[in-house]
Motif scaffolding. Sequence first.
Motif, mmCIF file in Angstrom:
data_model
loop_
_atom_site.group_PDB
_atom_site.id
_atom_site.type_symbol
_atom_site.label_atom_id
_atom_site.label_comp_id
_atom_site.label_asym_id
_atom_site.label_seq_id
_atom_site.Cartn_x
_atom_site.Cartn_y
_atom_site.Cartn_z
ATOM 1 N N PHE A 90 -1.928 -4.852 4.267
ATOM 2 C CA PHE A 90 -1.048 -3.618 3.844
ATOM 3 C C PHE A 90 0.331 -3.882 3.665
ATOM 4 C CE2 PHE A 90 1.055 0.326 4.075
ATOM 5 C CZ PHE A 90 0.444 0.979 3.053
ATOM 6 N N SER A 91 1.019 -4.585 4.532
ATOM 7 C CA SER A 91 2.267 -4.594 4.550
ATOM 8 C C SER A 91 2.694 -5.782 3.348
ATOM 9 C CB SER A 91 2.849 -5.324 5.879
ATOM 10 O OG SER A 91 2.503 -4.053 6.985
ATOM 11 N N VAL A 92 2.093 -6.822 3.184
ATOM 12 C CA VAL A 92 2.269 -7.701 2.261
ATOM 13 C C VAL A 92 1.984 -7.330 0.961
ATOM 14 C CG1 VAL A 92 1.279 -9.958 1.399
ATOM 15 C CG2 VAL A 92 1.774 -9.814 3.795
ATOM 16 N N GLY A 93 0.793 -6.562 0.748
ATOM 17 C CA GLY A 93 0.871 -5.803 -0.718
ATOM 18 C C GLY A 93 1.978 -4.822 -0.758
ATOM 19 N N ALA A 94 2.550 -4.065 0.045
ATOM 20 C CA ALA A 94 3.631 -3.106 -0.342
ATOM 21 C C ALA A 94 4.766 -3.996 -0.384
ATOM 22 C CB ALA A 94 3.662 -2.239 1.054
ATOM 23 N N ILE A 95 4.947 -4.946 -0.014
ATOM 24 C CA ILE A 95 6.227 -5.765 -0.177
ATOM 25 C C ILE A 95 6.020 -6.504 -1.664
ATOM 26 C CG2 ILE A 95 7.348 -8.104 0.391
ATOM 27 C CD1 ILE A 95 6.760 -7.235 3.417
ATOM 28 N N GLU A 96 5.189 -7.037 -2.017
ATOM 29 C CA GLU A 96 4.861 -7.733 -3.305
ATOM 30 C C GLU A 96 4.793 -6.567 -4.287
ATOM 31 O OE1 GLU A 96 0.784 -9.226 -2.806
ATOM 32 O OE2 GLU A 96 1.525 -11.080 -2.418
ATOM 33 N N ARG A 97 4.623 -5.398 -3.967
ATOM 34 C CA ARG A 97 4.599 -4.403 -5.235
ATOM 35 C C ARG A 97 6.080 -4.067 -5.192
ATOM 36 N NH1 ARG A 97 5.150 1.152 -5.702
ATOM 37 N NH2 ARG A 97 4.175 1.976 -7.226
ATOM 38 N N GLU A 98 6.794 -3.852 -4.270
ATOM 39 C CA GLU A 98 8.425 -3.717 -4.380
ATOM 40 C C GLU A 98 8.923 -4.658 -4.872
ATOM 41 O OE1 GLU A 98 11.770 -1.565 -3.994
ATOM 42 O OE2 GLU A 98 9.762 -0.820 -3.613
ATOM 43 N N LEU A 99 8.553 -5.998 -4.617
ATOM 44 C CA LEU A 99 9.314 -7.005 -5.345
ATOM 45 C C LEU A 99 8.971 -6.891 -6.783
ATOM 46 C CD1 LEU A 99 8.864 -9.829 -2.611
ATOM 47 C CD2 LEU A 99 10.985 -8.512 -3.109
ATOM 48 N N ARG A 100 7.822 -6.790 -7.303
ATOM 49 C CA ARG A 100 7.478 -6.508 -8.589
ATOM 50 C C ARG A 100 8.400 -5.565 -9.459
ATOM 51 N NH1 ARG A 100 2.324 -7.674 -6.783
ATOM 52 N NH2 ARG A 100 1.654 -5.382 -6.940
#
Length: 97
Positions: free
Chosen positions: A6-16
């Motif tokens: 979940f954390s990795v997905g949230a971080i990836e979304r924020e970077l995009r």
Amino acid sequence: MPLSRFSVGAIERELRLRAGRTVVQQWQAEHGAFTPQELASAYAEMAAADAAYLIGSTPGRHLLPVGGTGAGVVGGPAAAAAAGSVDPGVTPDPGTS
């Protein structure tokens, strides 16, 4: 869903999102701010592409009309669907398009 995934997905979304905002800011710095008409057109394109994606993921439905140019292409099926002239989930008879 594990917390790390979940954390990795949230971080990836924020970077995009940050990358996208940077690109938009650079484009607007060079070409000027988007007009209300341009923004409305972009929102309609995105909504039509989202709808086409969701409809296309349903068994028995098709993402694009036969011979379509692609969802999200300005003036393509997504634009026609946004204008209400094409149902992106229905494949027309190739002889009539």
